[in-house]
Design a protein around this motif. Sequence first.
Motif, PDB file in Angstrom:
ATOM      1  N   VAL A 136       0.837  -1.203   0.000  1.00 30.92           N
ATOM      2  CA  VAL A 136       0.000   0.000   0.000  1.00 30.92           C
ATOM      3  C   VAL A 136       0.872   1.253   0.000  1.00 30.92           C
ATOM      4  N   THR A 137       1.996   1.193   0.712  1.00 30.70           N
ATOM      5  CA  THR A 137       2.920   2.325   0.719  1.00 30.70           C
ATOM      6  C   THR A 137       3.447   2.608  -0.679  1.00 30.70           C
ATOM      7  N   GLY A 138       3.812   1.525  -1.397  1.00 35.00           N
ATOM      8  CA  GLY A 138       4.284   1.698  -2.769  1.00 35.00           C
ATOM      9  C   GLY A 138       3.228   2.300  -3.667  1.00 35.00           C
ATOM     10  N   VAL A 139       1.994   1.836  -3.495  1.00 32.95           N
ATOM     11  CA  VAL A 139       0.886   2.378  -4.289  1.00 32.95           C
ATOM     12  C   VAL A 139       0.689   3.859  -3.983  1.00 32.95           C
ATOM     13  N   ALA A 140       0.772   4.233  -2.705  1.00 36.38           N
ATOM     14  CA  ALA A 140       0.589   5.635  -2.313  1.00 36.38           C
ATOM     15  C   ALA A 140       1.667   6.524  -2.921  1.00 36.38           C
ATOM     16  N   ILE A 141       2.889   6.006  -2.984  1.00 37.00           N
ATOM     17  CA  ILE A 141       3.987   6.792  -3.561  1.00 37.00           C
ATOM     18  C   ILE A 141       3.726   7.107  -5.023  1.00 37.00           C
ATOM     19  N   VAL A 142       3.329   6.076  -5.766  1.00 38.40           N
ATOM     20  CA  VAL A 142       3.081   6.284  -7.192  1.00 38.40           C
ATOM     21  C   VAL A 142       1.820   7.103  -7.416  1.00 38.40           C
ATOM     22  N   THR A 143       0.815   6.921  -6.561  1.00 37.15           N
ATOM     23  CA  THR A 143      -0.416   7.698  -6.681  1.00 37.15           C
ATOM     24  C   THR A 143      -0.137   9.186  -6.513  1.00 37.15           C
ATOM     25  N   ALA A 144       0.703   9.537  -5.545  1.00 43.39           N
ATOM     26  CA  ALA A 144       1.050  10.938  -5.326  1.00 43.39           C
ATOM     27  C   ALA A 144       1.703  11.538  -6.561  1.00 43.39           C
ATOM     28  N   ALA A 145       2.560  10.758  -7.203  1.00 36.71           N
ATOM     29  CA  ALA A 145       3.223  11.246  -8.417  1.00 36.71           C
ATOM     30  C   ALA A 145       2.221  11.459  -9.541  1.00 36.71           C
ATOM     31  N   ASP A 146       1.271  10.542  -9.699  1.00 39.11           N
ATOM     32  CA  ASP A 146       0.294  10.664 -10.775  1.00 39.11           C
ATOM     33  C   ASP A 146      -0.696  11.795 -10.531  1.00 39.11           C
ATOM     34  N   PHE A 147      -1.112  11.984  -9.277  1.00 42.93           N
ATOM     35  CA  PHE A 147      -2.042  13.071  -8.972  1.00 42.93           C
ATOM     36  C   PHE A 147      -1.402  14.432  -9.252  1.00 42.93           C
ATOM     37  N   ALA A 148      -0.085  14.506  -9.081  1.00 42.70           N
ATOM     38  CA  ALA A 148       0.610  15.768  -9.350  1.00 42.70           C
ATOM     39  C   ALA A 148       0.530  16.154 -10.821  1.00 42.70           C
ATOM     40  N   GLU A 149       0.342  15.157 -11.691  1.00 43.72           N
ATOM     41  CA  GLU A 149       0.234  15.398 -13.132  1.00 43.72           C
ATOM     42  C   GLU A 149      -1.197  15.172 -13.612  1.00 43.72           C
ATOM     43  N   GLY A 150      -2.187  15.355 -12.731  1.00 35.82           N
ATOM     44  CA  GLY A 150      -3.577  15.024 -13.048  1.00 35.82           C
ATOM     45  C   GLY A 150      -4.209  15.850 -14.144  1.00 35.82           C
ATOM     46  N   GLY A 151      -3.731  17.073 -14.399  1.00 35.08           N
ATOM     47  CA  GLY A 151      -4.288  17.899 -15.458  1.00 35.08           C
ATOM     48  C   GLY A 151      -5.694  18.378 -15.138  1.00 35.08           C
ATOM     49  N   ASP A 152      -6.569  18.365 -16.143  1.00 36.54           N
ATOM     50  CA  ASP A 152      -7.924  18.893 -16.002  1.00 36.54           C
ATOM     51  C   ASP A 152      -8.963  17.808 -15.730  1.00 36.54           C
ATOM     52  N   THR A 153      -8.539  16.603 -15.419  1.00 33.64           N
ATOM     53  CA  THR A 153      -9.483  15.515 -15.169  1.00 33.64           C
ATOM     54  C   THR A 153     -10.295  15.806 -13.905  1.00 33.64           C
ATOM     55  N   ALA A 154     -11.614  15.590 -13.992  1.00 34.09           N
ATOM     56  CA  ALA A 154     -12.494  15.857 -12.845  1.00 34.09           C
ATOM     57  C   ALA A 154     -12.104  14.982 -11.658  1.00 34.09           C
ATOM     58  N   TRP A 155     -12.232  15.532 -10.457  1.00 37.94           N
ATOM     59  CA  TRP A 155     -11.807  14.799  -9.266  1.00 37.94           C
ATOM     60  C   TRP A 155     -12.609  13.526  -9.063  1.00 37.94           C
ATOM     61  N   TRP A 156     -13.910  13.536  -9.423  1.00 37.52           N
ATOM     62  CA  TRP A 156     -14.743  12.366  -9.184  1.00 37.52           C
ATOM     63  C   TRP A 156     -14.408  11.217 -10.127  1.00 37.52           C
ATOM     64  N   ALA A 157     -13.701  11.513 -11.216  1.00 39.94           N
ATOM     65  CA  ALA A 157     -13.323  10.444 -12.142  1.00 39.94           C
ATOM     66  C   ALA A 157     -12.382   9.442 -11.479  1.00 39.94           C
ATOM     67  N   TYR A 158     -11.623   9.907 -10.475  1.00 41.81           N
ATOM     68  CA  TYR A 158     -10.693   9.017  -9.780  1.00 41.81           C
ATOM     69  C   TYR A 158     -11.413   8.069  -8.827  1.00 41.81           C
ATOM     70  N   LEU A 159     -12.698   8.310  -8.574  1.00 41.96           N
ATOM     71  CA  LEU A 159     -13.477   7.410  -7.724  1.00 41.96           C
ATOM     72  C   LEU A 159     -14.043   6.232  -8.512  1.00 41.96           C
ATOM     73  N   VAL A 160     -14.139   6.376  -9.830  1.00 50.18           N
ATOM     74  CA  VAL A 160     -14.749   5.338 -10.655  1.00 50.18           C
ATOM     75  C   VAL A 160     -14.005   4.002 -10.561  1.00 50.18           C
ATOM     76  N   PRO A 161     -12.667   3.970 -10.646  1.00 51.07           N
ATOM     77  CA  PRO A 161     -11.986   2.670 -10.552  1.00 51.07           C
ATOM     78  C   PRO A 161     -12.186   1.949  -9.229  1.00 51.07           C
ATOM     79  N   PHE A 162     -12.508   2.693  -8.157  1.00 45.68           N
ATOM     80  CA  PHE A 162     -12.759   2.026  -6.882  1.00 45.68           C
ATOM     81  C   PHE A 162     -13.962   1.096  -6.978  1.00 45.68           C
ATOM     82  N   LEU A 163     -14.968   1.486  -7.754  1.00 38.79           N
ATOM     83  CA  LEU A 163     -16.130   0.625  -7.942  1.00 38.79           C
ATOM     84  C   LEU A 163     -15.729  -0.684  -8.606  1.00 38.79           C
ATOM     85  N   GLY A 164     -14.841  -0.598  -9.590  1.00 38.77           N
ATOM     86  CA  GLY A 164     -14.365  -1.806 -10.254  1.00 38.77           C
ATOM     87  C   GLY A 164     -13.548  -2.684  -9.335  1.00 38.77           C
ATOM     88  N   MET A 165     -12.744  -2.067  -8.475  1.00 38.54           N
ATOM     89  CA  MET A 165     -11.940  -2.828  -7.536  1.00 38.54           C
ATOM     90  C   MET A 165     -12.820  -3.638  -6.597  1.00 38.54           C
TER      91      MET A 165
END
Length: 317
Positions: free
Chosen positions: A130-159
């Motif tokens: 989970v720590t490794g995932v958090a590290i990479v997630t922080a890096a990706d969120f920093a480059e998130g661009g104009d993507t809506a914040w709620w779009a990042y909740l969609v994959p949780f439903l699939g998980m």
Amino acid sequence: MNILLSAAFVLTWSSGFIGAKLGAGSASAVTVLMWRFLPLAVVLGLVAATLTRAAWRGVSARDLGRQALVGALSQSGYLLTVYYAIQLGVSSGTTALIDGTQPLVAGALAGPLLGQFVSRTQWVGLGLGVTGVAIVTAADFAEGGDTAWWAYLVPFLGMFSLVAATFLDRRAPRSMRPAVSMTVHCATSAAIFTALALAARAATPPAEASFWVAIAWLVALSTFGGYGLYWLILRRSGVTQVNTLMFLMAPVTALWGALMFGEPFGVRTALGLAVGLAAVLVVRRGAATPRPTAAVEAARPVTRGSERPARRVRSGR
């Protein structure tokens, strides 16, 4: 768990996120998913009617219903959210990162639902992952661009959909042969995605060659490779082991996406990959023989010659 089998699973499962990115450039999510499963379901149906008829003997309507539900959760529910998230602008690496939280959920539920013991060392490995995932997630969120914040909740439903399918399958009275389960799963997904595509008036495939390249990629690598190996490793090694490999999907997909699509891959992503690899090694070392619960012991059949006289217990009086 065989190392080569695990490596093949990580690569082919990660290929699904890349294939989704390829298909998203030429058609909607439901169009890609319809044409991914509809021809495949027809082929598997013909194979079931000719070459694998023996595998279907003794399969009841209840068995088919359970497998249809498993397929609806593990393929339809999981893939629709993944594709939709990528279509909304979430990068393939970030989508895989969010799915990377699956091992923690599966590990937490394996004990109470399946009676599978998770050792302390394995919990350390899961936390490390989970720590490794958090590290990479922080890096990706920093480059998130104009993507809506709620779009990042969609994959949780699939998980959660995939976790539910995993436990539903593991709690089945008996396991189905791969030829049966794969056919039922793909037929279920074909029916669901065809209905969705027709309802959205998106059933007509585009003429671009890139669309069919993406379809061939997804069928060969993701369905037969990643999806097939998921259930194979699950039945060979258990929920905790197969889900721990999910920690590797995020950094592998992020690296793959960087090479193919120019998605960002920096120092933090590389660090996350290293931590994810360490997590897998820790969990593999911490694998222990499951501790059967009282309910499991009570349900275990007694074989001839295995009866032993009851041990006398001193009361201490």
